[in-house]
Scaffold this motif. Structure first.
Motif, PDB file in Angstrom:
ATOM      1  N   ASP A  56       0.827  -1.200   0.000  1.00 58.35           N
ATOM      2  CA  ASP A  56       0.000   0.000   0.000  1.00 58.35           C
ATOM      3  C   ASP A  56       0.863   1.252   0.000  1.00 58.35           C
ATOM      4  O   ASP A  56       0.516   2.256  -0.618  1.00 58.35           O
ATOM      5  N   PHE A  57       1.988   1.208   0.713  1.00 61.89           N
ATOM      6  CA  PHE A  57       2.924   2.322   0.697  1.00 61.89           C
ATOM      7  C   PHE A  57       4.305   1.813   1.086  1.00 61.89           C
ATOM      8  O   PHE A  57       4.445   0.820   1.810  1.00 61.89           O
ATOM      9  N   SER A  58       5.324   2.485   0.571  1.00 63.60           N
ATOM     10  CA  SER A  58       6.714   2.161   0.880  1.00 63.60           C
ATOM     11  C   SER A  58       7.388   3.417   1.413  1.00 63.60           C
ATOM     12  O   SER A  58       7.223   4.494   0.853  1.00 63.60           O
ATOM     13  N   ILE A  59       8.142   3.261   2.495  1.00 65.79           N
ATOM     14  CA  ILE A  59       8.781   4.399   3.148  1.00 65.79           C
ATOM     15  C   ILE A  59      10.281   4.152   3.236  1.00 65.79           C
ATOM     16  O   ILE A  59      10.714   3.112   3.728  1.00 65.79           O
ATOM     17  N   PHE A  60      11.064   5.110   2.751  1.00 57.71           N
ATOM     18  CA  PHE A  60      12.509   5.098   2.925  1.00 57.71           C
ATOM     19  C   PHE A  60      12.847   6.054   4.063  1.00 57.71           C
ATOM     20  O   PHE A  60      12.424   7.202   4.052  1.00 57.71           O
ATOM     21  N   LEU A  61      13.625   5.599   5.028  1.00 60.26           N
ATOM     22  CA  LEU A  61      14.041   6.432   6.152  1.00 60.26           C
ATOM     23  C   LEU A  61      15.558   6.606   6.097  1.00 60.26           C
ATOM     24  O   LEU A  61      16.305   5.648   6.314  1.00 60.26           O
ATOM     25  N   GLY A  62      16.005   7.822   5.774  1.00 60.93           N
ATOM     26  CA  GLY A  62      17.437   8.078   5.695  1.00 60.93           C
ATOM     27  C   GLY A  62      18.128   7.188   4.693  1.00 60.93           C
ATOM     28  O   GLY A  62      19.250   6.725   4.929  1.00 60.93           O
ATOM     29  N   SER A  63      17.504   6.962   3.549  1.00 59.58           N
ATOM     30  CA  SER A  63      18.010   6.000   2.578  1.00 59.58           C
ATOM     31  C   SER A  63      19.076   6.619   1.667  1.00 59.58           C
ATOM     32  O   SER A  63      18.911   7.733   1.170  1.00 59.58           O
ATOM     33  N   PRO A  64      20.170   5.886   1.398  1.00 65.66           N
ATOM     34  CA  PRO A  64      21.204   6.365   0.466  1.00 65.66           C
ATOM     35  C   PRO A  64      20.985   5.869  -0.964  1.00 65.66           C
ATOM     36  O   PRO A  64      21.891   5.979  -1.784  1.00 65.66           O
ATOM     37  N   VAL A  65      19.800   5.314  -1.269  1.00 62.47           N
ATOM     38  CA  VAL A  65      19.577   4.722  -2.590  1.00 62.47           C
ATOM     39  C   VAL A  65      19.738   5.768  -3.692  1.00 62.47           C
ATOM     40  O   VAL A  65      20.203   5.446  -4.794  1.00 62.47           O
ATOM     41  N   TYR A 122       7.429   7.246  -0.124  1.00 62.12           N
ATOM     42  CA  TYR A 122       7.869   8.428   0.612  1.00 62.12           C
ATOM     43  C   TYR A 122       9.343   8.261   0.959  1.00 62.12           C
ATOM     44  O   TYR A 122       9.737   7.260   1.563  1.00 62.12           O
ATOM     45  N   ASN A 123      10.143   9.232   0.583  1.00 65.85           N
ATOM     46  CA  ASN A 123      11.564   9.256   0.920  1.00 65.85           C
ATOM     47  C   ASN A 123      11.764  10.291   2.025  1.00 65.85           C
ATOM     48  O   ASN A 123      11.850  11.486   1.774  1.00 65.85           O
ATOM     49  N   ILE A 124      11.825   9.819   3.267  1.00 63.49           N
ATOM     50  CA  ILE A 124      11.895  10.685   4.443  1.00 63.49           C
ATOM     51  C   ILE A 124      13.340  10.756   4.923  1.00 63.49           C
ATOM     52  O   ILE A 124      14.008   9.726   5.055  1.00 63.49           O
ATOM     53  N   PHE A 125      13.806  11.963   5.199  1.00 61.81           N
ATOM     54  CA  PHE A 125      15.194  12.115   5.627  1.00 61.81           C
ATOM     55  C   PHE A 125      15.336  13.327   6.542  1.00 61.81           C
ATOM     56  O   PHE A 125      14.532  14.261   6.509  1.00 61.81           O
ATOM     57  N   GLY A 138       0.526   9.794  -4.571  1.00 62.32           N
ATOM     58  CA  GLY A 138       0.918  11.141  -4.209  1.00 62.32           C
ATOM     59  C   GLY A 138       1.519  11.855  -5.406  1.00 62.32           C
ATOM     60  O   GLY A 138       1.401  11.420  -6.553  1.00 62.32           O
ATOM     61  N   SER A 139       2.172  12.970  -5.139  1.00 63.24           N
ATOM     62  CA  SER A 139       2.811  13.720  -6.209  1.00 63.24           C
ATOM     63  C   SER A 139       4.286  13.971  -5.941  1.00 63.24           C
ATOM     64  O   SER A 139       5.054  14.174  -6.861  1.00 63.24           O
ATOM     65  N   ARG A 140       4.690  13.953  -4.664  1.00 61.84           N
ATOM     66  CA  ARG A 140       6.070  14.236  -4.300  1.00 61.84           C
ATOM     67  C   ARG A 140       6.680  13.051  -3.569  1.00 61.84           C
ATOM     68  O   ARG A 140       5.978  12.232  -2.964  1.00 61.84           O
ATOM     69  N   LEU A 141       8.018  12.980  -3.618  1.00 67.33           N
ATOM     70  CA  LEU A 141       8.751  11.865  -3.022  1.00 67.33           C
ATOM     71  C   LEU A 141       9.540  12.268  -1.773  1.00 67.33           C
ATOM     72  O   LEU A 141       9.552  11.558  -0.787  1.00 67.33           O
ATOM     73  N   ASP A 142      10.225  13.396  -1.850  1.00 65.60           N
ATOM     74  CA  ASP A 142      11.164  13.789  -0.799  1.00 65.60           C
ATOM     75  C   ASP A 142      10.473  14.579   0.303  1.00 65.60           C
ATOM     76  O   ASP A 142       9.836  15.599   0.039  1.00 65.60           O
ATOM     77  N   ASP A 147      -0.828   7.567  10.650  1.00 63.56           N
ATOM     78  CA  ASP A 147      -1.869   8.159   9.811  1.00 63.56           C
ATOM     79  C   ASP A 147      -2.030   7.372   8.515  1.00 63.56           C
ATOM     80  O   ASP A 147      -3.154   7.138   8.047  1.00 63.56           O
ATOM     81  N   LEU A 148      -0.910   6.958   7.913  1.00 62.12           N
ATOM     82  CA  LEU A 148      -0.975   6.178   6.681  1.00 62.12           C
ATOM     83  C   LEU A 148      -1.656   4.839   6.912  1.00 62.12           C
ATOM     84  O   LEU A 148      -2.506   4.417   6.119  1.00 62.12           O
ATOM     85  N   VAL A 149      -1.285   4.165   7.995  1.00 64.00           N
ATOM     86  CA  VAL A 149      -1.889   2.866   8.304  1.00 64.00           C
ATOM     87  C   VAL A 149      -3.381   3.017   8.554  1.00 64.00           C
ATOM     88  O   VAL A 149      -4.192   2.225   8.061  1.00 64.00           O
ATOM     89  N   GLN A 150      -3.767   4.046   9.316  1.00 66.75           N
ATOM     90  CA  GLN A 150      -5.178   4.276   9.606  1.00 66.75           C
ATOM     91  C   GLN A 150      -5.953   4.583   8.338  1.00 66.75           C
ATOM     92  O   GLN A 150      -7.079   4.102   8.145  1.00 66.75           O
ATOM     93  N   ARG A 151      -5.348   5.358   7.448  1.00 67.43           N
ATOM     94  CA  ARG A 151      -6.030   5.703   6.204  1.00 67.43           C
ATOM     95  C   ARG A 151      -6.248   4.456   5.345  1.00 67.43           C
ATOM     96  O   ARG A 151      -7.325   4.252   4.774  1.00 67.43           O
ATOM     97  N   GLU A 152      -5.234   3.578   5.279  1.00 66.98           N
ATOM     98  CA  GLU A 152      -5.382   2.356   4.497  1.00 66.98           C
ATOM     99  C   GLU A 152      -6.433   1.437   5.116  1.00 66.98           C
ATOM    100  O   GLU A 152      -7.198   0.793   4.404  1.00 66.98           O
TER     101      GLU A 152
END
Length: 246
Positions: free
Chosen positions: A20-29, A66-69, A177-181, A215-220
């Motif tokens: 449903d969603f993928s989250i990167f946390l501090g990812s160097p990809v 979502y690419n969160i950093f 969504g529309s944005r990644l970073d 919030d994401l989990v609740q929305r799904e």
């Protein structure tokens, strides 16, 4: 391909579902893809698309990404610049991570206001008269712009659960969504040098990250419940019709 992962053999197993969603946390990809020359590949994908979009039409089998950093994380790297043309002069600023439907904190707004005023006034520094006369006007204009943007983004987030800054700039990799970073909001008193030491190990202790994931989990779950209810109603209607017909 040259920019893909170096695997000893081809993948034989894949995930039997679409996340449903993928989250990167501090990812160097993003850094690894840049070093492997992925930018040229994304440019060719964008140029070969009949619509010639601003962002490369590359996407993964996930509904949202979502690419969160942390802005001071020495390991994390942005992904959006990779999907834009290499000659892009002004890159879009990453969005601040907030709870769905909420706005950034007051001190972050103050930082944005100061940065915007400094940028605008630096362009007019050559004229002292214009510099002095435009301070008040610039401050009022920036405050009004921030208020209008916050109101629109809040309404947009409450309506569909996504924050958008520029409707014309959309990254297909972001999915629904529309944005990644997304960068974490700084604290009231924060030092980028001190934060760089612990930034990469503090994501799961950050309340903004935890609230956003919840919030994401609740929305799904709400979407799944709604879909389940519609399925049950449709099944009951079918059973009722069959009983009546018999």
């Amino acid at each position: 391909s040259t920019w893909g992962p170096a695997l000893p053999k081809a993948l034989e197993k894949v995930l039997p579902f679409e996340p449903d969603f993928s989250i990167f946390l501090g990812s160097p990809v993003g850094l690894f893809l840049t070093l492997r020359g992925a930018h040229e590949v994304f440019d060719s994908l964008r140029n070969s698309h009949p619509d010639h979009p601003k962002a490369a039409p590359f996407h993964l089998p996930t509904r949202s990404m979502y690419n969160i950093f942390h802005p001071s994380d020495p390991v994390a790297y942005r992904i959006e610049p990779l999907l834009l043309a290499q000659d892009t002069e002004e890159l879009p600023e990453p969005l601040y991570l907030t709870r769905i439907g909420e706005d950034v904190r007051l001190h972050v707004k103050a930082m944005q206001l100061g940065d915007t005023i400094t940028k605008k006034l630096s362009q007019q520094r050559s004229s002292l008269t214009m510099f002095m006369s435009s301070i008040t006007e610039q401050a009022q204009a920036v405050l009004q712009q921030i208020d209008d943007t916050s109101e629109k983004s809040g309404k947009k987030a409450k309506s569909n659960g996504e924050s958008t800054e520029d409707e014309s700039l959309r990254f297909p990799l972001a999915g629904r969504g529309s944005r990644l970073d997304y960068q974490l909001q700084p604290r009231v008193i924060d030092s980028e040098y001190i934060s760089a030491v612990t930034a990469h190990s503090q994501y799961f202790q950050n309340t903004d990250v935890l609230d956003f994931v919840m919030d994401l989990v609740q929305r799904e779950e709400d979407i799944i419940d709604l879909t389940t209810d519609e399925t049950i109603v449709s099944s009951m209607d079918f059973e009722h019709g069959r009983t009546t017909a018999s």
